[in-house]
Design an enzyme around this catalytic site. Sequence first.
Site, PDB file in Angstrom:
ATOM      1  N   ASP A   3      -7.125  -9.432  12.234  1.00  0.00           N
ATOM      2  CA  ASP A   3      -6.391 -10.096  11.148  1.00  0.00           C
ATOM      3  C   ASP A   3      -5.496 -11.246  11.595  1.00  0.00           C
ATOM      4  O   ASP A   3      -4.486 -11.543  10.960  1.00  0.00           O
ATOM      5  CB  ASP A   3      -5.579  -9.076  10.344  1.00  0.00           C
ATOM      6  CG  ASP A   3      -6.459  -8.000   9.737  1.00  0.00           C
ATOM      7  OD1 ASP A   3      -7.616  -8.308   9.385  1.00  0.00           O
ATOM      8  OD2 ASP A   3      -5.997  -6.856   9.616  1.00  0.00           O
ATOM      9  N   ASP A  20      -3.076  -6.486  13.526  1.00  0.00           N
ATOM     10  CA  ASP A  20      -3.436  -5.101  13.815  1.00  0.00           C
ATOM     11  C   ASP A  20      -4.206  -5.050  15.125  1.00  0.00           C
ATOM     12  O   ASP A  20      -4.787  -6.050  15.559  1.00  0.00           O
ATOM     13  CB  ASP A  20      -4.332  -4.523  12.703  1.00  0.00           C
ATOM     14  CG  ASP A  20      -3.693  -4.589  11.330  1.00  0.00           C
ATOM     15  OD1 ASP A  20      -2.509  -4.245  11.211  1.00  0.00           O
ATOM     16  OD2 ASP A  20      -4.383  -4.978  10.373  1.00  0.00           O
ATOM     17  N   ASP A  77       4.646  -4.746   6.674  1.00  0.00           N
ATOM     18  CA  ASP A  77       3.413  -4.985   7.421  1.00  0.00           C
ATOM     19  C   ASP A  77       3.326  -6.480   7.732  1.00  0.00           C
ATOM     20  O   ASP A  77       3.351  -7.312   6.830  1.00  0.00           O
ATOM     21  CB  ASP A  77       2.226  -4.538   6.559  1.00  0.00           C
ATOM     22  CG  ASP A  77       0.889  -4.726   7.235  1.00  0.00           C
ATOM     23  OD1 ASP A  77       0.664  -5.781   7.854  1.00  0.00           O
ATOM     24  OD2 ASP A  77       0.045  -3.822   7.136  1.00  0.00           O
ATOM     25  N   GLU A 108      -5.245 -13.685   8.752  1.00  0.00           N
ATOM     26  CA  GLU A 108      -4.310 -13.244   7.715  1.00  0.00           C
ATOM     27  C   GLU A 108      -2.865 -13.502   8.152  1.00  0.00           C
ATOM     28  O   GLU A 108      -2.033 -13.951   7.364  1.00  0.00           O
ATOM     29  CB  GLU A 108      -4.520 -11.748   7.439  1.00  0.00           C
ATOM     30  CG  GLU A 108      -3.669 -11.216   6.313  1.00  0.00           C
ATOM     31  CD  GLU A 108      -3.891  -9.725   6.066  1.00  0.00           C
ATOM     32  OE1 GLU A 108      -3.161  -9.179   5.224  1.00  0.00           O
ATOM     33  OE2 GLU A 108      -4.765  -9.104   6.714  1.00  0.00           O
ATOM     34  N   ARG A 126       0.850  -1.196   0.000  1.00  0.00           N
ATOM     35  CA  ARG A 126       0.000   0.000   0.000  1.00  0.00           C
ATOM     36  C   ARG A 126       0.886   1.246   0.000  1.00  0.00           C
ATOM     37  O   ARG A 126       1.941   1.257   0.608  1.00  0.00           O
ATOM     38  CB  ARG A 126      -0.869  -0.044   1.257  1.00  0.00           C
ATOM     39  CG  ARG A 126      -1.906   0.999   1.379  1.00  0.00           C
ATOM     40  CD  ARG A 126      -2.821   0.736   2.574  1.00  0.00           C
ATOM     41  NE  ARG A 126      -3.685  -0.403   2.300  1.00  0.00           N
ATOM     42  CZ  ARG A 126      -3.996  -1.342   3.189  1.00  0.00           C
ATOM     43  NH1 ARG A 126      -3.530  -1.283   4.411  1.00  0.00           N
ATOM     44  NH2 ARG A 126      -4.789  -2.336   2.851  1.00  0.00           N
ATOM     45  N   ASP A 186       0.743  -8.025   9.181  1.00  0.00           N
ATOM     46  CA  ASP A 186      -0.647  -8.474   9.190  1.00  0.00           C
ATOM     47  C   ASP A 186      -1.433  -8.171  10.459  1.00  0.00           C
ATOM     48  O   ASP A 186      -2.538  -7.673  10.378  1.00  0.00           O
ATOM     49  CB  ASP A 186      -0.768  -9.984   8.894  1.00  0.00           C
ATOM     50  CG  ASP A 186       0.116 -10.435   7.754  1.00  0.00           C
ATOM     51  OD1 ASP A 186       0.064  -9.811   6.685  1.00  0.00           O
ATOM     52  OD2 ASP A 186       0.886 -11.386   7.945  1.00  0.00           O
ATOM     53  N   ASN A 197      -0.451  -1.199  13.605  1.00  0.00           N
ATOM     54  CA  ASN A 197       0.037  -2.242  12.699  1.00  0.00           C
ATOM     55  C   ASN A 197       1.277  -2.886  13.304  1.00  0.00           C
ATOM     56  O   ASN A 197       2.226  -2.181  13.625  1.00  0.00           O
ATOM     57  CB  ASN A 197       0.459  -1.637  11.354  1.00  0.00           C
ATOM     58  CG  ASN A 197      -0.679  -0.989  10.614  1.00  0.00           C
ATOM     59  OD1 ASN A 197      -1.582  -1.651  10.149  1.00  0.00           O
ATOM     60  ND2 ASN A 197      -0.636   0.333  10.517  1.00  0.00           N
TER      61      ASN A 197
END
Length: 179
Positions: A120, A107, A103, A123, A23, A105, A87
């Site tokens: 997450d 959070d 990152d 994830e 991102r 994953d 994060n």
Amino acid sequence: MKPLIVGDTVQIHSYKHNKALHRIWRSATVINQTEDCLVLGNYKTRVIEADGRNWMTKEPAICYFFKKQWFNVIGMIKPDGIYYYCNLSSPYLFDGEAVKYIDYDLDIRVSRDGTFKILDEDEYQKHQLKYRYPIEIKTILEKEMNTLIHMIQHRIKPFDDAFIESSFETFKQLRQTSK
């Protein structure tokens, strides 16, 4: 490489463990930088996802990136109060192009009243297998998650609304002088 200076505008790039771009935040203003922490602010900035989708942030945000901590914290200033989004990530680096981090994953979303929710986890489980997170990374993330929860529960900076509000005032002043 040009160092960051208060008032500079920079991009923020988030990556995944495999070095794939995750991102991009197109614009953030440097509010403060210390030996350990970089404070950025943004409002109505374009965010570009890895798949090309993009969107605009809706509320002002004060972002804290750490040189030694494996997380970053975003204080979001909403009409009904300040919320935090955290994060689990690598420490940041600035390479002259952008503020960058990996990152990982996991959070945490923190409500106005200080209650929080870990997000997450599915994830994280999927990506630790897919990207083969080393045991050292998993150990660091577990320790840093505990540190982050302690900071949230005890309202340790940046989880201090007055600190966010002060940073936001500085951000607004910097944006006015740059126009």
